[in-house]
Design a protein around this motif. Sequence first.
Motif, PDB file in Angstrom:
ATOM      1  N   PRO A  25       0.837  -1.199   0.000  1.00 38.19           N
ATOM      2  CA  PRO A  25       0.000   0.000   0.000  1.00 38.19           C
ATOM      3  C   PRO A  25       0.869   1.245   0.000  1.00 38.19           C
ATOM      4  O   PRO A  25       2.012   1.199   0.466  1.00 38.19           O
ATOM      5  CB  PRO A  25      -0.789  -0.135   1.297  1.00 38.19           C
ATOM      6  CG  PRO A  25       0.096  -0.906   2.209  1.00 38.19           C
ATOM      7  CD  PRO A  25       0.886  -1.831   1.325  1.00 38.19           C
ATOM      8  N   ASP A  27       0.713   3.863   1.830  1.00 40.83           N
ATOM      9  CA  ASP A  27       1.013   4.258   3.204  1.00 40.83           C
ATOM     10  C   ASP A  27       0.764   3.040   4.091  1.00 40.83           C
ATOM     11  O   ASP A  27      -0.370   2.746   4.456  1.00 40.83           O
ATOM     12  CB  ASP A  27       0.134   5.435   3.609  1.00 40.83           C
ATOM     13  CG  ASP A  27       0.417   5.950   5.018  1.00 40.83           C
ATOM     14  OD1 ASP A  27       1.165   5.283   5.763  1.00 40.83           O
ATOM     15  OD2 ASP A  27      -0.111   7.016   5.362  1.00 40.83           O
ATOM     16  N   ALA A  30      -1.112   3.632   7.432  1.00 34.97           N
ATOM     17  CA  ALA A  30      -2.556   3.851   7.278  1.00 34.97           C
ATOM     18  C   ALA A  30      -3.269   2.531   6.995  1.00 34.97           C
ATOM     19  O   ALA A  30      -4.371   2.299   7.497  1.00 34.97           O
ATOM     20  CB  ALA A  30      -2.826   4.852   6.163  1.00 34.97           C
ATOM     21  N   ALA A  58      -7.962   3.897   3.786  1.00 31.19           N
ATOM     22  CA  ALA A  58      -7.259   4.488   4.919  1.00 31.19           C
ATOM     23  C   ALA A  58      -8.277   5.205   5.791  1.00 31.19           C
ATOM     24  O   ALA A  58      -9.249   5.762   5.281  1.00 31.19           O
ATOM     25  CB  ALA A  58      -6.195   5.473   4.431  1.00 31.19           C
ATOM     26  N   THR A  65     -11.152   6.848   3.526  1.00 29.19           N
ATOM     27  CA  THR A  65     -10.785   7.413   2.236  1.00 29.19           C
ATOM     28  C   THR A  65     -10.141   6.326   1.389  1.00 29.19           C
ATOM     29  O   THR A  65      -9.565   5.376   1.922  1.00 29.19           O
ATOM     30  CB  THR A  65      -9.842   8.623   2.409  1.00 29.19           C
ATOM     31  OG1 THR A  65      -9.657   9.253   1.160  1.00 29.19           O
ATOM     32  CG2 THR A  65      -8.506   8.219   2.980  1.00 29.19           C
ATOM     33  N   ALA A  67      -7.217   5.284  -0.509  1.00 29.46           N
ATOM     34  CA  ALA A  67      -5.814   5.691  -0.611  1.00 29.46           C
ATOM     35  C   ALA A  67      -5.316   5.531  -2.041  1.00 29.46           C
ATOM     36  O   ALA A  67      -4.562   6.357  -2.544  1.00 29.46           O
ATOM     37  CB  ALA A  67      -4.957   4.866   0.345  1.00 29.46           C
ATOM     38  N   CYS A  68      -5.743   4.469  -2.699  1.00 25.56           N
ATOM     39  CA  CYS A  68      -5.408   4.244  -4.105  1.00 25.56           C
ATOM     40  C   CYS A  68      -6.244   3.079  -4.609  1.00 25.56           C
ATOM     41  O   CYS A  68      -6.854   2.348  -3.834  1.00 25.56           O
ATOM     42  CB  CYS A  68      -3.916   3.960  -4.309  1.00 25.56           C
ATOM     43  SG  CYS A  68      -3.387   2.403  -3.607  1.00 25.56           S
ATOM     44  N   ALA A 111      -4.076   7.100  -7.146  1.00 23.72           N
ATOM     45  CA  ALA A 111      -4.848   7.662  -6.041  1.00 23.72           C
ATOM     46  C   ALA A 111      -5.945   8.596  -6.534  1.00 23.72           C
ATOM     47  O   ALA A 111      -6.731   9.106  -5.751  1.00 23.72           O
ATOM     48  CB  ALA A 111      -3.932   8.411  -5.079  1.00 23.72           C
TER      49      ALA A 111
END
Length: 166
Positions: A25, A27, A30, A58, A65, A67-68, A111
Motif C-alpha cells: 500500500p 502508506d 494507514a 485508509a 478514504t 488511498a489508491c 490515487a
Amino acid sequence: MTEVSLVGAAAVHALSCPYCHRPMPPDADAALDAQHRWGFAAAQAVADGRVVGLLVLAPAETGATVACGWVEPDFVRRGVGRQLVRAAAAGLVAQRVGSLAALSGHSSGCAGFSRRWLAAVGFRPTTQPKLWRMDLNQTVLVPRRTLRETFEELVDAVRPVPPPEP
C-alpha cells in the motif's frame, strides 16, 4: 470469473500498481490502522488466481478514504471497479463507518479517479475541488429472506386464482 474480497494489509504488501508501478500500500501505517479499526485494509479482485484489481482504504477524520486503487488493463470496463467499491462500502457499513471519500483527477496516479467513474459508482462531488464522497449512512441494509419465505412467495405467484362468485 472475478472474485472480490476484503483483505488485510499483508495481502496487498507485495503488489504494485500496473500503471505507475508504485508498491502497495502507498502508506503502510494507514493500511495497518485500517486493518486494526475495521479488520481489513483493502478490497481485492482475483481472477484466475491473480490479483486484477485493488482498492486500498485508509482511515479519515469523518470516515474512510480511498488511498489508491486500480484495475488491470485487461479487466477495465468489466465492472471490477464497481465490485471493489461495493465490497469496500459493505465492509465499512458493517463497521458503522459513515462515509467514503476519494479524489478525482489522473494527476494523482492510482490515487485519483475519473469524475465520471466516481459518479457512476455512487460518489458525489463535495465543495472541495477534486474531493468526492459516498455517504454510507444513506445505505440501506435489506434483510435476507429465508428459503421458506422465498418458496412461499413463489407458490403464491403460481397458485391458480379461484373463479369469481356469481
